[in-house]
Design a protein around this motif. Structure first.
Motif, mmCIF file in Angstrom:
data_model
loop_
_atom_site.group_PDB
_atom_site.id
_atom_site.type_symbol
_atom_site.label_atom_id
_atom_site.label_comp_id
_atom_site.label_asym_id
_atom_site.label_seq_id
_atom_site.Cartn_x
_atom_site.Cartn_y
_atom_site.Cartn_z
ATOM 1 N N VAL A 51 7.008 -40.592 -91.251
ATOM 2 C CA VAL A 51 7.793 -39.714 -90.739
ATOM 3 C C VAL A 51 7.208 -38.606 -90.633
ATOM 4 N N LYS A 52 7.015 -37.794 -91.518
ATOM 5 C CA LYS A 52 6.594 -36.689 -91.532
ATOM 6 C C LYS A 52 5.251 -36.356 -90.466
ATOM 7 N N TRP A 94 15.647 -37.210 -90.712
ATOM 8 C CA TRP A 94 16.928 -37.020 -91.084
ATOM 9 C C TRP A 94 17.716 -38.407 -91.614
ATOM 10 N N LEU A 95 17.550 -39.202 -90.651
ATOM 11 C CA LEU A 95 18.167 -40.703 -90.844
ATOM 12 C C LEU A 95 17.292 -41.338 -91.958
ATOM 13 N N ALA A 96 16.073 -41.056 -92.132
ATOM 14 C CA ALA A 96 15.272 -41.875 -93.230
ATOM 15 C C ALA A 96 15.608 -41.282 -94.601
ATOM 16 N N SER A 153 15.338 -34.739 -103.320
ATOM 17 C CA SER A 153 14.083 -35.486 -103.091
ATOM 18 C C SER A 153 13.206 -34.453 -102.249
ATOM 19 N N GLU A 154 11.763 -34.716 -102.541
ATOM 20 C CA GLU A 154 10.869 -33.979 -101.748
ATOM 21 C C GLU A 154 10.756 -34.108 -100.266
ATOM 22 N N GLU A 155 11.245 -35.290 -99.550
ATOM 23 C CA GLU A 155 11.484 -35.333 -98.034
ATOM 24 C C GLU A 155 12.646 -34.500 -97.666
ATOM 25 N N ARG A 156 13.462 -34.488 -98.539
ATOM 26 C CA ARG A 156 14.987 -33.567 -98.065
ATOM 27 C C ARG A 156 14.347 -32.244 -98.234
#
Length: 93
Positions: free
Chosen positions: A21-22, A51-53, A61-64
């Motif tokens: 995703v990134k 954002w959905l993922a 979390s790191e992604e957020r």
């Protein structure tokens, strides 16, 4: 125990999905910088997918955290491209 059980996996499937995703968001950011047709919408969609993922991740979390940093940049890029008309509408080349 078999030999395969002792081998550690480099990451789980959620981590791999997060990296994909990134990559997609960054790829679309570069396409927007290159003024490719339709890149504003593609970046917006990639950001929405990210954002959905991340919705399945805990708040810290790191992604957020990454999304909190990159989203304003992406939105600014999209708005700027739309205001200046630097890319032609989708389908026009």
């Amino acid at each position: 125990m078999t030999a395969r059980n002792g081998i550690a996996k480099p990451g789980n499937r959620w981590h791999i999905r997060g990296e994909r995703v990134k990559d997609e968001v960054y790829r679309q950011m570069f396409r927007l910088e290159e003024c490719r047709p339709g890149s504003e919408m593609r970046l917006a969609l990639a950001l929405l997918r990210a954002w959905l993922a991340a919705d399945f991740k805990p708040d810290g979390s790191e992604e957020r955290e990454w999304l909190k940093k990159v989203s304003p940049i992406c939105l600014q890029m999209i708005e700027s491209a739309l205001q200046t008309g630097s890319t032609p509408p989708s389908g026009v080349q």
